[in-house]
Design a protein around this motif. Structure first.
Motif, short mmCIF file in Angstrom:
data_model
loop_
_atom_site.label_atom_id
_atom_site.label_comp_id
_atom_site.label_asym_id
_atom_site.label_seq_id
_atom_site.Cartn_x
_atom_site.Cartn_y
_atom_site.Cartn_z
N THR A 59 32.26 32.50 43.75
CA THR A 59 32.06 31.07 44.04
C THR A 59 31.69 30.87 45.52
O THR A 59 30.77 30.12 45.85
CB THR A 59 33.34 30.28 43.71
N PHE A 60 32.39 31.58 46.41
CA PHE A 60 32.09 31.47 47.83
C PHE A 60 30.67 31.96 48.16
O PHE A 60 30.04 31.46 49.09
CB PHE A 60 33.10 32.29 48.65
N LEU A 61 30.19 32.92 47.38
CA LEU A 61 28.87 33.51 47.65
C LEU A 61 27.75 32.86 46.83
O LEU A 61 26.63 33.37 46.81
CB LEU A 61 28.90 35.02 47.37
N LYS A 62 28.06 31.75 46.20
CA LYS A 62 27.08 31.09 45.33
C LYS A 62 25.78 30.77 46.06
O LYS A 62 24.67 31.03 45.55
CB LYS A 62 27.68 29.79 44.77
N THR A 122 39.20 40.65 48.58
CA THR A 122 38.11 39.68 48.73
C THR A 122 37.12 40.16 49.79
O THR A 122 35.90 40.04 49.62
CB THR A 122 38.67 38.30 49.14
N PHE A 138 33.20 40.72 49.23
CA PHE A 138 32.21 40.08 50.10
C PHE A 138 31.22 41.11 50.64
O PHE A 138 30.00 40.95 50.56
CB PHE A 138 32.90 39.36 51.26
N ASP A 160 36.63 33.78 42.50
CA ASP A 160 36.66 33.02 43.75
C ASP A 160 35.64 33.57 44.75
O ASP A 160 34.93 32.81 45.42
CB ASP A 160 38.06 33.04 44.37
N ALA A 161 35.57 34.89 44.84
CA ALA A 161 34.61 35.52 45.76
C ALA A 161 33.18 35.15 45.36
O ALA A 161 32.34 34.85 46.22
CB ALA A 161 34.79 37.03 45.76
#
Length: 363
Positions: A230-233, A262, A266, A227-228
């Motif tokens: 994906t957010f930083l894609k 998370t 990040f 998920d992390a």
């Protein structure tokens, strides 16, 4: 055993006493365990043996292996183990060359002297190890005190800043919605961006000061990591950097706060992306041993200069330009990991770059 005349025995006892006296002086004037002191000790020992012109003394302790001369391939020896903190940490040996000498040329009193010397060396090393431990503990306690005070200050600062920041953002958005002047709109956009950046600093201040509650649960680690990522894609794409995700076991479970983990991911990944060369690959590895979940994040950037390695987890320390970082990211990471009863370590990558290694208890 070779018999000795009373005069010779007396001479040998005097040599032994002189040896112990010299070693006592060497140890008392030494400020720490070092090569020079150990060399002085073995050269004092070599003179105390009966056939000192042919005797050779060797010591192995910690990272040191020293000898008074080249040790002959064919030899006889007597030795004594050096005990530090109830563990064998090395030895001291006295050699004679063969075939000129055999074991009968060693005296029982010489073995007793060697045992005394090894005992003194062990105490000498243990003393300075304990001093080093005390100094490290004192520094740790001093740092905790400073961080505790700083934490209270930052918590107060974060609380006081929240309300005015909310007002700035609210009124800026209102002005933006009600004006048609492009110059004003552009200026308001700068105000909004600055306020959002300040709000992020406040969030980090809250994390740093332990203002964010912790909710530890037994959770699968893989979904949190994916998920992390994906957010930083977009961050990866913007920098033209890729990542390689390697899970030893897709079902690794550890007791963590998912939000705080998370936040750790990040901060570490954003730093890695920032320093990573274009078209390089950031490695993210997750595995476990019997007790810990182990997270590894490795980049191929320029690495961290040796002179600042001890400062990177200090609050408000940053190497980024003014306005790009408040220097709290790694402090937040360090605090979260410690609150999870884990450990974080930074090591050099090969041939270049930095590796952050995190261990968190599975239970």
């Amino acid at each position: 055993m070779i018999n000795s005349a009373p005069e010779e025995k007396l001479k040998e006892r005097i040599k032994e006493l002189l040896c112990l006296y010299q070693i006592s002086k060497i140890i008392s004037k030494s400020n720490n365990v070092n090569k020079v002191a150990l060399e002085e000790i073995i050269f004092s020992v070599v003179k105390a043996w009966r056939f000192c012109d042919d005797s050779i003394v060797e010591i192995q302790i910690n990272d040191y292996t020293l000898a008074t001369a080249l040790i002959p391939k064919n030899n006889v020896s007597q030795h004594s183990e050096i005990i530090v903190s109830n563990k064998v940490s090395g030895f001291i040996k006295v050699y004679y060359p063969q075939p000129k000498y055999n074991l009968n040329h060693f005296l029982k009193e010489e073995q007793e002297l060697l045992d005394t010397v090894s005992f003194e060396i062990g105490n000498y090393i243990e003393k300075y190890q304990n001093l080093d431990k005390k100094a490290t503990l004192r520094k740790t306690l001093e740092r905790k005190d400073r961080l505790s005070i700083l934490g209270e200050m930052t918590a107060g600062i974060a609380h006081e800043l929240n309300t005015p920041l909310a007002n700035i953002l609210g009124f800026a958005e209102l002005i933006k919605d009600e004006t048609k002047d492009q110059i004003i709109i552009d200026d308001i956009a700068k105000i909004i961006n600055s306020a959002i950046y300040s709000r992020e600093i406040v969030k980090k201040l809250m994390f740093f000061s332990c203002g964010m509650p912790q909710q530890l649960q037994l959770l699968k680690i893989k979904p949190i990591v994916t998920d992390a990522l994906t957010f930083l894609k977009q961050n990866f794409q913007k920098k033209s950097v890729q990542y390689q995700l390697d899970f030893q076991d897709d079902d690794i479970i550890a007791k963590v706060d998912s939000i705080q983990l998370t936040q750790v991911l990040f901060n570490l990944l954003i730093n890695a992306i920032y320093v990573a060369p274009k078209n390089s690959i950031i490695y993210i590895g997750v595995n476990s041993d019997e007790e810990n979940m182990i997270l590894k994040i490795a980049d191929n950037g320029p690495g961290v200069p040796h002179e600042i390695k001890q400062k990177i987890f200090d609050p408000f320390f940053t190497t980024k330009p003014v306005g790009e970082s408040c220097g709290l990211g790694l402090s937040v990471v360090h605090g979260i990991i410690k609150n999870h009863n884990g450990d974080i370590e930074m090591i050099d990558n090969t041939p270049s770059g930095t590796i952050f290694l995190i261990k968190l208890p599975l239970q």
